[in-house]
Design a protein around this motif. Structure first.
Motif, PDB file in Angstrom:
ATOM      1  N   UNK A  38       0.959  -1.224   0.075  1.00  0.00           N
ATOM      2  CA  UNK A  38       0.186  -0.108  -0.071  1.00  0.00           C
ATOM      3  C   UNK A  38       0.960   1.175  -0.010  1.00  0.00           C
ATOM      4  N   UNK A  39       2.038   1.103   0.726  1.00  0.00           N
ATOM      5  CA  UNK A  39       2.752   2.422   0.761  1.00  0.00           C
ATOM      6  C   UNK A  39       3.602   2.470  -0.427  1.00  0.00           C
ATOM      7  N   UNK A  40       3.986   1.500  -1.190  1.00  0.00           N
ATOM      8  CA  UNK A  40       4.417   1.563  -2.426  1.00  0.00           C
ATOM      9  C   UNK A  40       3.538   2.201  -3.384  1.00  0.00           C
ATOM     10  N   UNK A  41       2.244   1.695  -3.310  1.00  0.00           N
ATOM     11  CA  UNK A  41       1.066   2.196  -4.289  1.00  0.00           C
ATOM     12  C   UNK A  41       1.131   3.768  -4.090  1.00  0.00           C
ATOM     13  N   UNK A  42       1.046   4.230  -3.143  1.00  0.00           N
ATOM     14  CA  UNK A  42       0.935   5.872  -2.559  1.00  0.00           C
ATOM     15  C   UNK A  42       2.030   6.402  -3.283  1.00  0.00           C
ATOM     16  N   UNK A  43       3.241   5.696  -3.248  1.00  0.00           N
ATOM     17  CA  UNK A  43       4.473   6.517  -3.742  1.00  0.00           C
ATOM     18  C   UNK A  43       4.164   6.462  -5.390  1.00  0.00           C
ATOM     19  N   UNK A  44       3.811   5.375  -5.991  1.00  0.00           N
ATOM     20  CA  UNK A  44       3.507   5.145  -7.527  1.00  0.00           C
ATOM     21  C   UNK A  44       2.561   6.326  -7.723  1.00  0.00           C
ATOM     22  N   UNK A  45       1.240   6.590  -7.021  1.00  0.00           N
ATOM     23  CA  UNK A  45       0.362   7.305  -7.517  1.00  0.00           C
ATOM     24  C   UNK A  45       0.741   8.677  -7.827  1.00  0.00           C
ATOM     25  N   UNK A  46       1.820   9.219  -7.128  1.00  0.00           N
ATOM     26  CA  UNK A  46       2.274  10.413  -7.186  1.00  0.00           C
ATOM     27  C   UNK A  46       2.794  10.897  -8.715  1.00  0.00           C
ATOM     28  N   UNK A  47       3.311   9.619  -9.511  1.00  0.00           N
ATOM     29  CA  UNK A  47       3.819   9.599 -10.757  1.00  0.00           C
ATOM     30  C   UNK A  47       2.617   9.762 -11.926  1.00  0.00           C
ATOM     31  N   UNK A  48       1.246   9.484 -11.463  1.00  0.00           N
ATOM     32  CA  UNK A  48       0.151   9.256 -12.228  1.00  0.00           C
ATOM     33  C   UNK A  48      -0.791  10.282 -12.021  1.00  0.00           C
ATOM     34  N   UNK A  49      -1.216  11.161 -13.042  1.00  0.00           N
ATOM     35  CA  UNK A  49      -2.329  11.975 -12.725  1.00  0.00           C
ATOM     36  C   UNK A  49      -3.380  11.707 -12.476  1.00  0.00           C
ATOM     37  N   UNK A  50      -4.531  12.307 -11.737  1.00  0.00           N
ATOM     38  CA  UNK A  50      -5.746  11.675 -11.605  1.00  0.00           C
ATOM     39  C   UNK A  50      -6.013  10.509 -11.046  1.00  0.00           C
ATOM     40  N   UNK A  51      -5.185  10.108  -9.907  1.00  0.00           N
ATOM     41  CA  UNK A  51      -5.053   9.002  -9.266  1.00  0.00           C
ATOM     42  C   UNK A  51      -5.056   9.090  -7.822  1.00  0.00           C
ATOM     43  N   UNK A  52      -5.505   8.166  -7.203  1.00  0.00           N
ATOM     44  CA  UNK A  52      -5.462   8.078  -5.711  1.00  0.00           C
ATOM     45  C   UNK A  52      -5.542   6.399  -5.324  1.00  0.00           C
ATOM     46  N   UNK A  53      -5.211   6.159  -3.771  1.00  0.00           N
ATOM     47  CA  UNK A  53      -5.126   4.926  -3.481  1.00  0.00           C
ATOM     48  C   UNK A  53      -5.989   4.778  -2.131  1.00  0.00           C
ATOM     49  N   UNK A  54      -6.523   3.611  -2.100  1.00  0.00           N
ATOM     50  CA  UNK A  54      -7.263   3.218  -0.788  1.00  0.00           C
ATOM     51  C   UNK A  54      -6.650   1.811  -0.606  1.00  0.00           C
ATOM     52  N   UNK A  55      -7.624   1.078   0.025  1.00  0.00           N
ATOM     53  CA  UNK A  55      -7.305  -0.361   0.129  1.00  0.00           C
ATOM     54  C   UNK A  55      -8.755  -1.403   0.157  1.00  0.00           C
ATOM     55  N   UNK A  56      -8.578  -2.445   0.023  1.00  0.00           N
ATOM     56  CA  UNK A  56      -9.807  -3.397  -0.198  1.00  0.00           C
ATOM     57  C   UNK A  56      -9.389  -4.621   0.539  1.00  0.00           C
TER      58      UNK A  56
END
Length: 455
Positions: A183-201
């Motif tokens: 999840x932490x890695x995905x938060x970092x990844x999302x900074x590189x992609x416009x119009x994206x965010x992260x949660x969990x499931x």
């Protein structure tokens, strides 16, 4: 950028001859009148948000419709699905998601919540980078131009009572510690992609226990206290019975009693709920994520939408298994299921909004925005410019006055009536075409030719 519309569905209702100014992807001004310097359009409505997607299952559509004399169920479908996904690489996952997301955009979805649980390689081993599969989803969304809410899935057990995962689930499994790192890695990844965010499931109450669920939510909250949390729940009657046997409570009631369920939460399906659970869900501020075409395809059951909406509950729609990739069909069957169940008509509407189509569209778009924690779901000052332009020629064959337009769209159109799609202030589809549709379709078709489910 400025666009003028003859008819536009704002958050305040239908307005005529309106000009929007869009800056940095956001509606910065709304003025009456047609601006001659603006791009000119007919009917404009908010984009729809898809609250529940398993992208890889788009390539599985059509593989699981072989009958067995009435013995098929969700659980037999799932076994075939495991056989299918065991063959997919990260490149395959990206190609499938890209094709799916282009189809979504062309049909009117402007954002998708990806319930992402295919984490590991075909042998169930970690990739050198934990987020390899997640990155494939981010890339696919970027290429398609759709907004993305990525929801990495925590999956640990095959059933209540910490039952060991089966062979088909090996690509899903993470320890709580490893999942939190993902999840932490995905938060970092999302900074590189416009119009994206992260949660969990957290996948479901049968796939995680209370300790892991609490730890995952706590970690997410440290990263973003408003990040969304989605969970499968009460989809099948067997799941309800197993939960009662293990916890002594029905699934939705257990979740309400044991977790701080609020607007961050989206309960996917929640099909088999009783009155107390339904009222508790409605009063919590959480969103019910309903997936009518998948729930029908899997024989899940019918959500009590009529009562839930009267109680003030929020809902969103998802295409889930992608047996259909069409928000119009999801909304149509959301209403039709209620009609068939109650033998009455026009159930999902209010005195304030008597148009069923308009009520469904606005409710689902707003609920989708809540479920993804995004500044979207309606056209208003300061909101993200996610909008659809209807095909005037297609709509000319049906009732066209504003009070009937969305009824015509939802209940009468059979062919795609979405002409242009804007996402985050950028035109992604023009004249019903996406710039990457041909190359994506070819790659996807070749991929399907390689899939073998004969064994």
């Amino acid at each position: 950028m400025k666009i003028s519309a003859k008819n536009i569905l704002l958050n305040t209702g239908w307005q005529h001859d309106i000009t929007l100014t869009i800056e940095d992807g956001v509606i910065s001004d709304i003025k009456p009148g047609i601006d001659t310097d603006a791009e000119q359009y007919g009917t404009v409505i908010p984009g729809m948000i898809n609250c529940h997607s398993h992208a890889f299952q788009r390539a599985f559509a059509g593989f699981s419709e072989q009958g067995s004399e009435g013995k098929d169920s969700f659980w037999t479908w799932r076994k075939i699905m495991y056989q299918f996904l065991a063959q997919l690489t990260d490149k395959d996952a990206q190609a499938i998601a890209k094709q799916l997301y282009i189809e979504m955009v062309k049909s009117g979805y402007t954002r998708v919540a990806e319930f992402h649980y295919l984490h590991h390689d075909q042998n169930g081993a970690n990739y050198p980078e934990l987020a390899t599969m997640a990155k494939a989803i981010f890339n696919a969304a970027k290429e398609a131009g759709i907004g993305l809410t990525l929801l990495p899935v925590l999956y640990q057990y095959s059933g209540f009572g910490a039952q060991a995962p089966n062979e088909g689930q090996k690509r899903f499994i993470n320890s709580t510690e490893q999942f939190n790192q993902l999840v932490s890695d995905c938060f970092e990844l999302s900074k590189e992609y416009e119009n994206s965010n992260v949660g969990i499931a957290p996948h479901s109450l049968r796939a995680v226990d209370k300790e892991a669920l609490s730890a995952a939510v706590a970690h997410l909250t440290l990263l973003d206290k408003n990040a969304p949390i989605h969970i499968h729940i009460a989809e099948q009657q067997q799941e309800v019975n197993d939960c009662i046997a293990h916890y002594g409570k029905r699934p939705v009631q257990w979740l309400l009693d044991n977790m701080a369920v609020d607007k961050r939460w989206c309960l996917i399906h929640a099909t088999h709920i009783d009155q107390q659970e339904r009222q508790g869900l409605a009063s919590s501020g959480a969103v019910a994520g309903i997936c009518p075409t998948t729930e029908a395809n899997l024989g899940d059951g019918i959500y009590p939408t009529t009562e839930y909406m009267l109680e003030g509950g929020y809902l969103a729609i998802g295409s889930d298994s992608h047996i259909s990739v069409n928000p119009i069909e999801e909304l149509r069957w959301l209403e039709y299921a209620q009609r068939l169940d109650r033998q009455k008509r026009a159930l999902l509407a209010t005195n304030k909004t008597p148009s069923v189509g308009q009520y469904l569209w606005q409710s689902a778009a707003l609920g989708g925005a809540i479920s993804t924690n995004t500044n979207a779901g309606e056209l208003a000052l300061g909101k993200q410019a996610d909008l659809l332009v209807l095909d005037e020629q297609a709509m000319s064959l049906f009732a066209q006055k504003p009070q009937h337009l969305l009824d015509s769209l939802v209940f009468a159109t059979q062919n795609n009536a979405i002409k242009h799609v804007m996402i985050n202030g950028q035109w992604v589809v023009k004249d019903k075409h996406h710039p990457h549709e041909a190359e994506s379709r070819e790659a996807f078709s070749k991929l399907l030719g390689r899939v073998d489910l004969s064994s």
